[in-house]
Design a protein around this motif. Structure first.
Motif, PDB file in Angstrom:
ATOM      1  N   ILE A 364       0.835  -1.207   0.000  1.00 20.08           N
ATOM      2  CA  ILE A 364       0.000   0.000   0.000  1.00 20.08           C
ATOM      3  C   ILE A 364       0.868   1.255   0.000  1.00 20.08           C
ATOM      4  CG2 ILE A 364      -1.626   1.329   1.411  1.00 20.08           C
ATOM      5  CD1 ILE A 364      -2.971  -1.040   0.084  1.00 20.08           C
ATOM      6  N   ARG A 365       2.004   1.196   0.689  1.00 19.21           N
ATOM      7  CA  ARG A 365       2.872   2.377   0.834  1.00 19.21           C
ATOM      8  C   ARG A 365       3.345   2.898  -0.509  1.00 19.21           C
ATOM      9  NH1 ARG A 365       8.273   2.941   0.819  1.00 19.21           N
ATOM     10  NH2 ARG A 365       8.559   0.676   0.763  1.00 19.21           N
ATOM     11  N   VAL A 366       3.680   2.002  -1.434  1.00 17.72           N
ATOM     12  CA  VAL A 366       4.249   2.428  -2.713  1.00 17.72           C
ATOM     13  C   VAL A 366       3.283   2.272  -3.887  1.00 17.72           C
ATOM     14  CG1 VAL A 366       6.615   2.023  -1.993  1.00 17.72           C
ATOM     15  CG2 VAL A 366       5.335   0.155  -3.050  1.00 17.72           C
ATOM     16  N   ARG A 367       2.208   1.505  -3.687  1.00 16.13           N
ATOM     17  CA  ARG A 367       1.177   1.303  -4.700  1.00 16.13           C
ATOM     18  C   ARG A 367       1.712   0.665  -5.977  1.00 16.13           C
ATOM     19  NH1 ARG A 367      -2.447   6.557  -5.461  1.00 16.13           N
ATOM     20  NH2 ARG A 367      -3.595   5.062  -6.759  1.00 16.13           N
ATOM     21  N   THR A 368       2.791  -0.082  -5.854  1.00 20.89           N
ATOM     22  CA  THR A 368       3.313  -0.825  -6.996  1.00 20.89           C
ATOM     23  C   THR A 368       4.037  -2.063  -6.479  1.00 20.89           C
ATOM     24  OG1 THR A 368       4.505  -0.618  -9.089  1.00 20.89           O
ATOM     25  CG2 THR A 368       5.539   0.374  -7.147  1.00 20.89           C
ATOM     26  N   HIS A 369       4.604  -2.841  -7.402  1.00 26.41           N
ATOM     27  CA  HIS A 369       5.226  -4.112  -7.036  1.00 26.41           C
ATOM     28  C   HIS A 369       6.611  -3.902  -6.439  1.00 26.41           C
ATOM     29  CE1 HIS A 369       2.834  -5.688 -10.777  1.00 26.41           C
ATOM     30  NE2 HIS A 369       2.040  -5.387  -9.769  1.00 26.41           N
ATOM     31  N   THR A 370       6.995  -4.812  -5.545  1.00 27.66           N
ATOM     32  CA  THR A 370       8.376  -4.882  -5.071  1.00 27.66           C
ATOM     33  C   THR A 370       8.888  -6.308  -5.256  1.00 27.66           C
ATOM     34  OG1 THR A 370       7.797  -5.441  -2.778  1.00 27.66           O
ATOM     35  CG2 THR A 370       7.906  -3.084  -3.344  1.00 27.66           C
ATOM     36  N   ALA A 371      10.188  -6.475  -5.102  1.00 31.94           N
ATOM     37  CA  ALA A 371      10.812  -7.772  -5.367  1.00 31.94           C
ATOM     38  C   ALA A 371      11.065  -8.570  -4.088  1.00 31.94           C
ATOM     39  CB  ALA A 371      12.124  -7.573  -6.121  1.00 31.94           C
ATOM     40  N   ASP A 372      10.494  -8.158  -2.962  1.00 29.30           N
ATOM     41  CA  ASP A 372      10.711  -8.875  -1.705  1.00 29.30           C
ATOM     42  C   ASP A 372      10.146 -10.293  -1.788  1.00 29.30           C
ATOM     43  OD1 ASP A 372      11.857  -6.610  -0.603  1.00 29.30           O
ATOM     44  OD2 ASP A 372       9.949  -5.876   0.176  1.00 29.30           O
ATOM     45  N   SER A 373      10.698 -11.175  -0.978  1.00 30.75           N
ATOM     46  CA  SER A 373      10.197 -12.547  -0.903  1.00 30.75           C
ATOM     47  C   SER A 373       8.766 -12.550  -0.375  1.00 30.75           C
ATOM     48  CB  SER A 373      11.092 -13.387   0.005  1.00 30.75           C
ATOM     49  OG  SER A 373      12.407 -13.451  -0.512  1.00 30.75           O
ATOM     50  N   VAL A 374       8.018 -13.583  -0.741  1.00 30.61           N
ATOM     51  CA  VAL A 374       6.603 -13.671  -0.368  1.00 30.61           C
ATOM     52  C   VAL A 374       6.348 -14.944   0.435  1.00 30.61           C
ATOM     53  CG1 VAL A 374       5.837 -12.320  -2.348  1.00 30.61           C
ATOM     54  CG2 VAL A 374       6.020 -14.807  -2.553  1.00 30.61           C
ATOM     55  N   PRO A 375       5.315 -14.931   1.274  1.00 33.02           N
ATOM     56  CA  PRO A 375       5.024 -16.118   2.091  1.00 33.02           C
ATOM     57  C   PRO A 375       4.276 -17.180   1.289  1.00 33.02           C
ATOM     58  CG  PRO A 375       3.443 -14.395   2.579  1.00 33.02           C
ATOM     59  CD  PRO A 375       4.434 -13.798   1.608  1.00 33.02           C
ATOM     60  N   GLU A 393       3.394 -12.812   6.531  1.00 29.16           N
ATOM     61  CA  GLU A 393       4.779 -12.528   6.150  1.00 29.16           C
ATOM     62  C   GLU A 393       5.750 -12.758   7.303  1.00 29.16           C
ATOM     63  OE1 GLU A 393       2.033  -9.868   3.700  1.00 29.16           O
ATOM     64  OE2 GLU A 393       2.180 -10.537   5.783  1.00 29.16           O
ATOM     65  N   GLU A 394       5.411 -12.276   8.500  1.00 28.49           N
ATOM     66  CA  GLU A 394       6.333 -12.358   9.623  1.00 28.49           C
ATOM     67  C   GLU A 394       6.565 -13.801  10.063  1.00 28.49           C
ATOM     68  OE1 GLU A 394       6.937 -10.584  14.169  1.00 28.49           O
ATOM     69  OE2 GLU A 394       5.082 -10.181  13.061  1.00 28.49           O
ATOM     70  N   GLU A 395       5.487 -14.562  10.218  1.00 29.48           N
ATOM     71  CA  GLU A 395       5.648 -15.938  10.700  1.00 29.48           C
ATOM     72  C   GLU A 395       6.246 -16.842   9.629  1.00 29.48           C
ATOM     73  OE1 GLU A 395       2.699 -17.555  13.435  1.00 29.48           O
ATOM     74  OE2 GLU A 395       1.634 -15.641  13.310  1.00 29.48           O
ATOM     75  N   ALA A 396       5.959 -16.553   8.373  1.00 32.62           N
ATOM     76  CA  ALA A 396       6.608 -17.304   7.294  1.00 32.62           C
ATOM     77  C   ALA A 396       8.110 -17.052   7.312  1.00 32.62           C
ATOM     78  CB  ALA A 396       6.018 -16.917   5.948  1.00 32.62           C
ATOM     79  N   GLY A 397       8.493 -15.799   7.560  1.00 30.60           N
ATOM     80  CA  GLY A 397       9.913 -15.472   7.635  1.00 30.60           C
ATOM     81  C   GLY A 397      10.603 -16.104   8.821  1.00 30.60           C
ATOM     82  N   GLY A 398       9.863 -16.288   9.910  1.00 30.09           N
ATOM     83  CA  GLY A 398      10.438 -16.897  11.105  1.00 30.09           C
ATOM     84  C   GLY A 398      10.441 -18.405  11.102  1.00 30.09           C
ATOM     85  N   SER A 399       9.865 -19.003  10.068  1.00 28.71           N
ATOM     86  CA  SER A 399       9.755 -20.470  10.036  1.00 28.71           C
ATOM     87  C   SER A 399      11.074 -21.162   9.741  1.00 28.71           C
ATOM     88  CB  SER A 399       8.737 -20.881   8.971  1.00 28.71           C
ATOM     89  OG  SER A 399       9.256 -20.628   7.664  1.00 28.71           O
ATOM     90  N   GLY A 400      11.991 -20.433   9.101  1.00 27.55           N
ATOM     91  CA  GLY A 400      13.252 -21.047   8.688  1.00 27.55           C
ATOM     92  C   GLY A 400      13.179 -21.698   7.320  1.00 27.55           C
TER      93      GLY A 400
END
Length: 416
Positions: A364-375, A393-400
């Motif tokens: 929402i902040r940028v209103r366009t796509h970014t290349a960050d990893s997704v859950p 996103e947060e718990e997926a990142g913490g899963s290892g």
């Protein structure tokens, strides 16, 4: 290359005892938002189906955009389907051209032709602002009339226009060049001058399309109704004829695409997959979710082994910068796609593996796509896990769990 795919399919063996499903929430991933108490839309949304499945699934992150490539639904969805974009990507619009049956020659260049909303104050064209890349999610029927008005004056042997879906259309440039063009959803709210094409003919057609459309009866009526007018053609996504390998030869599975978006349909056509026709599926927030689920179930109960259900709404709401509507889009995906789909499969005793994920973030902040990893969430109805995490996103990142190469995520889905 073909031999490698055949061997890979043979290595997987006979997987006909299971069905395989991807539910793709386009642009669903996001960043923490203050209005949502520091949560992402995915973490904040009421998602009982995903909450239930996450406790029985593998959850993790996957990087869908190869290094050095732009974060788009084209590259990202190719990755999710197992096609390395660095090998197979030849541009976005050619994939969409495949979907709508455009007869591309090897020397043709396809361009996306959005019908966008520009500001209408009394200033030179270059000083106008782009307000909406989708013209308020205009209907295909209305937009086809507008494009016909443009075609009557601008179409010739060099430039051919083709109707797509909603605001998304196609321009074929005979003997054209693959040139850099700005994506309209990347520059929303900005003055357009610096983002206009250097090519004189494309620039002329954009300017002339505005003159043709600004006072078109459809746009006059839209403005009376408080809707954004569809008043200018915007060209982007140039590319040449794509050459995808057969999905069935690659995987050993017969696949079906369920999507309202020409890009996804085009990828499917290029890969030799089936394409479901769902009446009322429009790529917007109020698409025919139930029809998409039924089309997927019909395919899976028929002779299809794999179904890819693509829902565009979260991405569109991200581009609009609407927190509330993005949350609603995610809730619709959960409650009107994932819940009835899994209930029906479980009720009918069908064994299946299900992958739920976005293709890329659309914050929402940028209103366009970014290349960050997704859950991602990976569920096997025959081997449920016992976990404590939720799908966000947060718990997926913490899963290892992390898949660094997006085009290999489908191999995890197809694991026995």
């Amino acid at each position: 290359m073909q031999q490698i795919f055949v061997k890979a399919a043979q290595k997987r063996g006979n997987m006909s005892d299971k069905k395989y499903i991807v539910v793709l929430g386009d642009g669903m991933a996001d960043e923490p938002i203050e209005k949502l108490g520091g949560k992402t839309p995915l973490a904040y949304a009421d998602t009982p189906a995903m909450d239930r499945l996450s406790k029985l699934s593998e959850v993790g992150l996957v990087h869908t955009i190869p290094e050095g490539m732009k974060p788009g639904s084209d590259t990202a969805n190719l990755s999710v389907l197992g096609y390395d974009p660095k090998i197979y990507y030849s541009g976005r619009s050619p994939l969409e051209a495949l979907s709508i049956g455009v007869p591309m020659k090897e020397t043709d260049v396809a361009l996306r032709c959005n019908i966008v909303t520009l500001s209408e104050e009394d200033v030179p064209f270059e000083e106008r602002t782009i307000i909406d890349h989708s013209s308020g999610e205009i209907s295909t029927e209305d937009c086809a009339v507008l494009l016909e008005a443009v075609k009557k004056e601008l179409q010739n042997e060099t430039y051919q226009f083709y109707v797509g879906t909603s605001y998304r259309h196609c321009l074929i440039w005979n003997q054209g060049s693959v040139i850099e063009l700005s994506q309209p959803h990347d520059v929303l709210g900005q003055v357009i001058g610096q983002y206009l094409p250097d090519d004189e003919n494309l620039l002329y057609m954009m300017k002339r399309s505005y003159e043709i459309l600004v006072n078109h009866p459809i746009n006059i009526e839209r403005k009376k109704q408080g809707l954004n007018p569809a008043n200018c053609c915007w060209f982007w996504g140039a590319g040449t004829k794509p050459m995808l390998s057969s999905f069935q030869e690659k995987t050993g599975l017969k696949g079906m695409m369920v999507s309202a978006v020409d890009l996804l349909k085009g990828i499917a056509v290029g890969a030799g997959m089936g394409v479901a026709k769902v009446e009322g599926a429009n790529g917007g927030l109020h698409t025919n979710y139930e029809g998409k689920v039924q089309a997927a179930l019909d395919a899976l109960k028929g002779d299809y082994d794999f179904v890819y259900i693509h829902v565009e709404a979260p991405d569109e709401m991200g581009h609009q910068g609407s927190v509330d509507r993005k949350v609603q889009a995610i809730e619709f995906l959960d409650q009107r796609v994932i819940e009835p789909l899994t209930q029906a499969l479980d009720r009918d005793g069908i064994n299946y593996r299900l992958l739920v994920m976005p293709d890329h973030p659309t914050p929402i902040r940028v209103r366009t796509h970014t290349a960050d990893s997704v859950p991602y969430l990976l569920y096997d109805s025959t081997k449920p896990k016992k976990e404590s995490w939720n799908y966000n996103e947060e718990e997926a990142g913490g899963s290892g769990n992390f898949v660094p190469l997006g085009h290999t995520i489908i191999d995890k889905l197809f694991e026995k």
